[in-house]
Design a protein around this motif. Sequence first.
Motif, short mmCIF file in Angstrom:
data_model
loop_
_atom_site.label_atom_id
_atom_site.label_comp_id
_atom_site.label_asym_id
_atom_site.label_seq_id
_atom_site.Cartn_x
_atom_site.Cartn_y
_atom_site.Cartn_z
N ASP A 84 0.66 -1.29 -0.10
CA ASP A 84 -0.14 0.07 0.16
C ASP A 84 0.81 1.19 0.01
OD1 ASP A 84 -1.82 2.30 1.78
OD2 ASP A 84 -2.87 0.90 0.52
N MET A 85 0.66 2.17 -0.76
CA MET A 85 1.39 3.23 -0.94
C MET A 85 1.52 4.07 0.40
SD MET A 85 2.46 3.28 -3.90
CE MET A 85 3.48 4.60 -4.14
N SER A 86 0.54 4.14 1.40
CA SER A 86 0.66 4.68 2.65
C SER A 86 1.78 4.19 3.38
CB SER A 86 -0.77 4.63 3.33
OG SER A 86 -0.91 3.14 3.60
N GLU A 87 2.12 2.68 3.03
CA GLU A 87 3.35 2.16 4.04
C GLU A 87 4.38 2.77 3.46
OE1 GLU A 87 3.01 -2.09 3.59
OE2 GLU A 87 1.05 -2.16 4.54
N LEU A 88 4.51 3.29 2.23
CA LEU A 88 5.90 3.79 1.58
C LEU A 88 5.91 5.27 1.93
CD1 LEU A 88 5.95 1.65 -1.63
CD2 LEU A 88 6.98 1.19 0.44
N GLY A 89 5.09 5.77 2.81
CA GLY A 89 5.40 7.30 3.00
C GLY A 89 4.48 8.24 2.12
N PHE A 90 3.46 7.48 1.33
CA PHE A 90 2.55 8.52 0.64
C PHE A 90 1.24 9.03 1.24
CE2 PHE A 90 5.61 6.79 -2.45
CZ PHE A 90 5.97 8.07 -3.17
N GLY A 91 1.13 8.20 2.57
CA GLY A 91 -0.22 8.65 3.01
C GLY A 91 -1.38 8.42 2.27
N LYS A 92 -2.53 8.91 2.32
CA LYS A 92 -3.63 9.00 1.66
C LYS A 92 -3.66 10.16 0.36
CE LYS A 92 -6.30 7.09 4.98
NZ LYS A 92 -7.44 6.82 5.85
N ILE A 93 -2.97 9.77 -0.64
CA ILE A 93 -2.74 10.75 -1.76
C ILE A 93 -3.70 10.37 -2.64
CG2 ILE A 93 -1.39 11.73 -3.68
CD1 ILE A 93 1.24 11.15 -2.09
N SER A 94 -4.58 11.45 -3.01
CA SER A 94 -5.71 11.11 -3.89
C SER A 94 -5.23 11.06 -5.31
CB SER A 94 -6.78 12.24 -3.74
OG SER A 94 -6.47 13.19 -4.22
N ASP A 95 -5.94 10.51 -6.21
CA ASP A 95 -5.61 10.58 -7.57
C ASP A 95 -5.78 11.94 -8.31
OD1 ASP A 95 -5.11 7.65 -7.48
OD2 ASP A 95 -7.20 7.36 -8.08
#
Length: 110
Positions: A84-95
């Motif tokens: 999940d991108m949140s695990e890679l430091g991106f949080g909840k980035i919307s499209d």
Amino acid sequence: LYSLSFKYLFQFFEGGAFGGNRGVRPVPPEKGVFPLDHMHLCDLEKKEYLNCLKSAGHKSEGCRHLSKKYLECRMEKNLMAKQDMSELGFGKISDAKTKSEEKTEQTIEK
């Protein structure tokens, strides 16, 4: 004196050619190690990100969207584990476009 130096010499060779312990299996790190992109499957994404960094004075905040795109490409091509991108430091980035993306596009248009 001779027996003492022999003891240390034996301990030196006991560890292996370079001092490593031959009987213990190494444990890979949890993150940070993944196959290199030998087939250049994500070169376009990598180059976009590096060009963005160069033009932004190596400040990564303005290029996060390209970093995310590069990591997504690596996951799609099985060059790294899918996460999940949140695990890679991106949080909840919307499209939707972020402010930094809009600024980058406005700069390019001028």
